[in-house]
Design a protein around this motif. Structure first.
Motif, mmCIF file in Angstrom:
data_model
loop_
_atom_site.group_PDB
_atom_site.id
_atom_site.type_symbol
_atom_site.label_atom_id
_atom_site.label_comp_id
_atom_site.label_asym_id
_atom_site.label_seq_id
_atom_site.Cartn_x
_atom_site.Cartn_y
_atom_site.Cartn_z
ATOM 1 N N GLY A 96 39.013 44.525 38.946
ATOM 2 C CA GLY A 96 37.977 45.502 38.653
ATOM 3 C C GLY A 96 36.610 44.863 38.585
ATOM 4 N N SER A 97 35.619 45.719 38.336
ATOM 5 C CA SER A 97 34.242 45.251 38.177
ATOM 6 C C SER A 97 33.759 45.644 36.790
ATOM 7 N N TYR A 98 33.237 44.651 36.075
ATOM 8 C CA TYR A 98 32.631 44.875 34.775
ATOM 9 C C TYR A 98 31.129 44.792 34.993
ATOM 10 N N GLN A 99 30.459 45.917 34.851
ATOM 11 C CA GLN A 99 29.031 46.030 35.149
ATOM 12 C C GLN A 99 28.238 46.147 33.850
ATOM 13 N N THR A 100 27.357 45.160 33.599
ATOM 14 C CA THR A 100 26.477 45.225 32.442
ATOM 15 C C THR A 100 25.079 45.587 32.924
ATOM 16 N N LYS A 101 24.155 45.597 31.996
ATOM 17 C CA LYS A 101 22.775 45.951 32.336
ATOM 18 C C LYS A 101 22.195 44.980 33.367
ATOM 19 N N ASN A 102 22.508 43.692 33.234
ATOM 20 C CA ASN A 102 21.900 42.682 34.094
ATOM 21 C C ASN A 102 22.825 42.101 35.161
ATOM 22 N N TYR A 103 24.136 42.118 34.923
ATOM 23 C CA TYR A 103 25.048 41.415 35.819
ATOM 24 C C TYR A 103 26.276 42.251 36.157
ATOM 25 N N SER A 104 26.933 41.822 37.235
ATOM 26 C CA SER A 104 28.214 42.398 37.631
ATOM 27 C C SER A 104 29.240 41.272 37.658
ATOM 28 N N TYR A 105 30.413 41.524 37.093
ATOM 29 C CA TYR A 105 31.459 40.516 37.014
ATOM 30 C C TYR A 105 32.727 41.039 37.678
ATOM 31 N N ARG A 106 33.328 40.204 38.514
ATOM 32 C CA ARG A 106 34.626 40.527 39.093
ATOM 33 C C ARG A 106 35.672 40.130 38.067
ATOM 34 N N SER A 107 36.523 41.069 37.700
ATOM 35 C CA SER A 107 37.517 40.849 36.644
ATOM 36 C C SER A 107 38.916 40.980 37.236
ATOM 37 N N THR A 108 39.716 39.945 37.070
ATOM 38 C CA THR A 108 41.076 39.933 37.604
ATOM 39 C C THR A 108 42.058 39.692 36.464
ATOM 40 N N PHE A 109 43.064 40.550 36.389
ATOM 41 C CA PHE A 109 44.109 40.459 35.367
ATOM 42 C C PHE A 109 45.438 40.297 36.087
ATOM 43 N N GLN A 110 46.105 39.169 35.878
ATOM 44 C CA GLN A 110 47.384 38.919 36.522
ATOM 45 C C GLN A 110 48.500 39.018 35.492
ATOM 46 N N PHE A 111 49.540 39.757 35.871
ATOM 47 C CA PHE A 111 50.666 40.003 34.987
ATOM 48 C C PHE A 111 51.919 39.353 35.533
ATOM 49 N N ARG A 112 52.754 38.906 34.625
ATOM 50 C CA ARG A 112 54.044 38.318 34.965
ATOM 51 C C ARG A 112 55.116 39.349 34.658
ATOM 52 N N ASN A 113 56.096 39.442 35.528
ATOM 53 C CA ASN A 113 57.188 40.381 35.348
ATOM 54 C C ASN A 113 58.195 39.790 34.367
ATOM 55 N N ALA A 114 58.184 40.295 33.132
ATOM 56 C CA ALA A 114 59.162 39.871 32.126
ATOM 57 C C ALA A 114 60.361 40.811 32.205
ATOM 58 N N LYS A 115 61.283 40.706 31.275
ATOM 59 C CA LYS A 115 62.511 41.501 31.351
ATOM 60 C C LYS A 115 62.253 42.991 31.547
ATOM 61 N N TYR A 116 61.624 43.628 30.596
ATOM 62 C CA TYR A 116 61.417 45.068 30.690
ATOM 63 C C TYR A 116 59.949 45.442 30.554
ATOM 64 N N GLU A 117 59.065 44.475 30.720
ATOM 65 C CA GLU A 117 57.649 44.756 30.568
ATOM 66 C C GLU A 117 56.821 43.764 31.365
ATOM 67 N N GLN A 118 55.583 44.089 31.546
ATOM 68 C CA GLN A 118 54.633 43.205 32.189
ATOM 69 C C GLN A 118 53.831 42.505 31.104
ATOM 70 N N THR A 119 53.724 41.192 31.176
ATOM 71 C CA THR A 119 52.928 40.456 30.200
ATOM 72 C C THR A 119 51.741 39.820 30.909
ATOM 73 N N LEU A 120 50.610 39.851 30.249
ATOM 74 C CA LEU A 120 49.384 39.305 30.806
ATOM 75 C C LEU A 120 49.496 37.792 30.881
ATOM 76 N N GLU A 121 49.249 37.259 32.070
ATOM 77 C CA GLU A 121 49.355 35.817 32.283
ATOM 78 C C GLU A 121 47.998 35.159 32.404
ATOM 79 N N SER A 122 47.051 35.840 33.058
ATOM 80 C CA SER A 122 45.719 35.240 33.203
ATOM 81 C C SER A 122 44.645 36.316 33.325
ATOM 82 N N VAL A 123 43.453 35.952 32.851
ATOM 83 C CA VAL A 123 42.266 36.799 32.955
ATOM 84 C C VAL A 123 41.157 35.948 33.550
#
Length: 128
Positions: A96-123
């Protein structure tokens, strides 16, 4: 009784319950500058890359670093640009894109497939 548990477990596997990605949690967390909600999607450690910090951190430290980023870049809007819903053993990604007043940031969230849920691995939050 064991037969019942085996039946329920096989039924869950058969219909493919792996857990969807928490799109709304990420969306609301970014817009509300809620580092706790975002980092709370992880289990043990998390790989975090924000301006001024990069590495693998324990959850408490990662939350403080992300909160510091939000304090320096408050009240941004967040738009999800890409969703990769996991299937089978594939991991999920939200970009996604995080847009502030002065800057734009590319935001990536990577999830790992755990048993019955997705867990956040990296931001990763990188200035565009």
């Amino acid at each position: 009784m064991t037969v019942f548990y085996t039946f329920v477990a096989s039924l869950l596997v058969a219909i493919g319950i792996t857990g969807d990605l928490p799109y709304t949690t990420v969306q609301r967390g970014m817009e509300a500058n809620d580092a706790h909600a975002i980092i709370g999607l992880a289990k043990d450690k998390i790989v975090l890359q924000v301006p001024g910090a990069e590495g693998a951190y324990p959850l408490a430290q990662a939350e403080m670093i992300l909160q510091s980023f939000f304090q320096k870049n408050p009240k941004g809007s967040f738009l999800i640009r890409y969703k990769n819903n996991p299937s089978g053993t594939a991991n999920g990604v939200i970009v996604g894109s995080y847009q502030t007043k002065n800057y734009s940031y590319r935001s990536t969230f990577q999830f790992r497939n755990a048993k019955y849920e997705q867990t956040l691995e990296s931001v990763s939050i990188i200035k565009e």
